[in-house]
Write a protein that holds these residues in place. Sequence first.
Motif, mmCIF file in Angstrom:
data_model
loop_
_atom_site.group_PDB
_atom_site.id
_atom_site.type_symbol
_atom_site.label_atom_id
_atom_site.label_comp_id
_atom_site.label_asym_id
_atom_site.label_seq_id
_atom_site.Cartn_x
_atom_site.Cartn_y
_atom_site.Cartn_z
ATOM 1 N N ASN A 60 -23.587 24.986 13.872
ATOM 2 C CA ASN A 60 -22.158 24.752 14.058
ATOM 3 C C ASN A 60 -21.412 25.527 12.971
ATOM 4 O O ASN A 60 -21.252 25.024 11.854
ATOM 5 N N PRO A 61 -20.983 26.746 13.253
ATOM 6 C CA PRO A 61 -20.386 27.606 12.223
ATOM 7 C C PRO A 61 -18.987 27.198 11.757
ATOM 8 O O PRO A 61 -18.468 27.780 10.811
ATOM 9 N N GLN A 62 -18.390 26.186 12.384
ATOM 10 C CA GLN A 62 -17.079 25.706 11.935
ATOM 11 C C GLN A 62 -17.293 24.842 10.700
ATOM 12 O O GLN A 62 -17.940 23.808 10.763
ATOM 13 N N VAL A 63 -16.741 25.285 9.541
ATOM 14 C CA VAL A 63 -16.960 24.573 8.284
ATOM 15 C C VAL A 63 -15.642 24.318 7.560
ATOM 16 O O VAL A 63 -14.610 24.894 7.888
ATOM 17 N N CYS A 64 -15.732 23.473 6.556
ATOM 18 C CA CYS A 64 -14.623 23.190 5.674
ATOM 19 C C CYS A 64 -15.095 23.528 4.256
ATOM 20 O O CYS A 64 -16.269 23.343 3.930
ATOM 21 N N PHE A 65 -14.195 24.044 3.432
ATOM 22 C CA PHE A 65 -14.537 24.413 2.063
ATOM 23 C C PHE A 65 -13.437 23.888 1.158
ATOM 24 O O PHE A 65 -12.250 24.000 1.489
ATOM 25 N N GLU A 66 -13.824 23.299 0.015
ATOM 26 C CA GLU A 66 -12.852 22.682 -0.874
ATOM 27 C C GLU A 66 -13.114 23.085 -2.318
ATOM 28 O O GLU A 66 -14.256 23.179 -2.754
ATOM 29 N N ILE A 80 -8.062 23.313 0.324
ATOM 30 C CA ILE A 80 -8.990 23.067 1.424
ATOM 31 C C ILE A 80 -8.853 24.201 2.434
ATOM 32 O O ILE A 80 -7.744 24.592 2.806
ATOM 33 N N ILE A 81 -10.009 24.712 2.848
ATOM 34 C CA ILE A 81 -10.083 25.836 3.794
ATOM 35 C C ILE A 81 -10.887 25.401 5.007
ATOM 36 O O ILE A 81 -11.912 24.736 4.874
ATOM 37 N N TRP A 82 -10.436 25.785 6.184
ATOM 38 C CA TRP A 82 -11.225 25.656 7.400
ATOM 39 C C TRP A 82 -11.540 27.067 7.852
ATOM 40 O O TRP A 82 -10.677 27.954 7.836
ATOM 41 N N GLY A 83 -12.788 27.289 8.246
ATOM 42 C CA GLY A 83 -13.161 28.633 8.659
ATOM 43 C C GLY A 83 -14.498 28.680 9.353
ATOM 44 O O GLY A 83 -15.113 27.655 9.660
ATOM 45 N N GLN A 84 -14.959 29.918 9.560
ATOM 46 C CA GLN A 84 -16.186 30.184 10.291
ATOM 47 C C GLN A 84 -17.266 30.731 9.361
ATOM 48 O O GLN A 84 -17.044 31.701 8.631
ATOM 49 N N TYR A 85 -18.433 30.101 9.413
ATOM 50 C CA TYR A 85 -19.618 30.592 8.719
ATOM 51 C C TYR A 85 -20.106 31.857 9.417
ATOM 52 O O TYR A 85 -20.186 31.900 10.640
ATOM 53 N N GLN A 86 -20.402 32.878 8.631
ATOM 54 C CA GLN A 86 -20.951 34.107 9.203
ATOM 55 C C GLN A 86 -22.010 34.643 8.254
ATOM 56 O O GLN A 86 -21.723 34.971 7.099
ATOM 57 N N GLU A 87 -23.231 34.707 8.734
ATOM 58 C CA GLU A 87 -24.334 35.238 7.944
ATOM 59 C C GLU A 87 -24.206 36.756 7.885
ATOM 60 O O GLU A 87 -23.878 37.403 8.881
ATOM 61 N N ILE A 88 -24.464 37.306 6.723
ATOM 62 C CA ILE A 88 -24.393 38.757 6.562
ATOM 63 C C ILE A 88 -25.802 39.302 6.710
ATOM 64 O O ILE A 88 -26.665 39.070 5.859
ATOM 65 N N ILE A 133 -38.613 35.154 -2.100
ATOM 66 C CA ILE A 133 -37.540 34.288 -1.625
ATOM 67 C C ILE A 133 -36.318 35.155 -1.349
ATOM 68 O O ILE A 133 -35.703 35.687 -2.241
ATOM 69 N N ARG A 134 -36.008 35.288 -0.090
ATOM 70 C CA ARG A 134 -34.878 36.116 0.320
ATOM 71 C C ARG A 134 -33.683 35.209 0.585
ATOM 72 O O ARG A 134 -33.702 34.415 1.525
ATOM 73 N N PRO A 135 -32.640 35.324 -0.232
ATOM 74 C CA PRO A 135 -31.500 34.431 -0.032
ATOM 75 C C PRO A 135 -30.744 34.753 1.261
ATOM 76 O O PRO A 135 -30.729 35.884 1.728
ATOM 77 N N VAL A 136 -30.128 33.731 1.812
ATOM 78 C CA VAL A 136 -29.218 33.895 2.936
ATOM 79 C C VAL A 136 -27.853 34.195 2.327
ATOM 80 O O VAL A 136 -27.328 33.405 1.546
ATOM 81 N N VAL A 137 -27.300 35.342 2.636
ATOM 82 C CA VAL A 137 -25.986 35.743 2.134
ATOM 83 C C VAL A 137 -24.997 35.520 3.273
ATOM 84 O O VAL A 137 -25.244 35.925 4.401
ATOM 85 N N TYR A 138 -23.886 34.850 2.950
ATOM 86 C CA TYR A 138 -22.939 34.516 4.015
ATOM 87 C C TYR A 138 -21.513 34.516 3.495
ATOM 88 O O TYR A 138 -21.263 34.554 2.296
ATOM 89 N N LYS A 139 -20.597 34.473 4.463
ATOM 90 C CA LYS A 139 -19.190 34.338 4.119
ATOM 91 C C LYS A 139 -18.576 33.286 5.031
ATOM 92 O O LYS A 139 -19.089 32.998 6.112
ATOM 93 N N ILE A 140 -17.489 32.718 4.548
ATOM 94 C CA ILE A 140 -16.685 31.813 5.349
ATOM 95 C C ILE A 140 -15.349 32.513 5.552
ATOM 96 O O ILE A 140 -14.578 32.688 4.609
ATOM 97 N N THR A 141 -15.132 32.968 6.757
ATOM 98 C CA THR A 141 -13.883 33.633 7.098
ATOM 99 C C THR A 141 -12.802 32.566 7.239
ATOM 100 O O THR A 141 -12.952 31.613 8.002
#
Length: 154
Positions: A60-66, A80-88, A133-141
């Motif tokens: 569920n890529p819909q997230v909240c960030f605070e 508070i931010i609402w946005g979309q998780y996107q894996e790079i 260990i390969r990290p998951v790099v992501y952004k929240i648009t």
Amino acid sequence: MIGKLSDQQMQTILQQNMMGRIGCGSNSRIFVVPVCYAYNGKAIIAHSAEGMKITMMRNNPQVCFEVDVVTSLTHWESVIIWGQYQEILDEKERFYTMKYLMSRLLQYSETKKLQHAAAIEMADDNGHFNSNIRPVVYKITIEEMTGRYEYGDP
């Protein structure tokens, strides 16, 4: 006095801090977890090992960030931010995103400099990580953002 933060105040808070909380949900469960982040003016950038947070955001890529700055019980600011998780996934973009993230985190914590430099060194010129260990790099648009404050008596 309680009020709304201006756009400029929210931008400043996001730029000047490095710890925030992601709220994500999947299968009737909500998960809130602190993360180190960088803000590039358009998105929140972070990385993580595989785990519950990544699994939930993939589902569920819909997230909240605070992000909050608390000086006292009556003196605080919160964004508070609402946005979309996107894996790079693109290797070159991953490399430069991770490099940007680490450089921003280094500005905040000289005591962690060797650890962050080591993380940057894990990647070769093509952005391939040399660690097991390969990290998951992501952004929240960012889709929506709001901010509040209280500036009361101490």
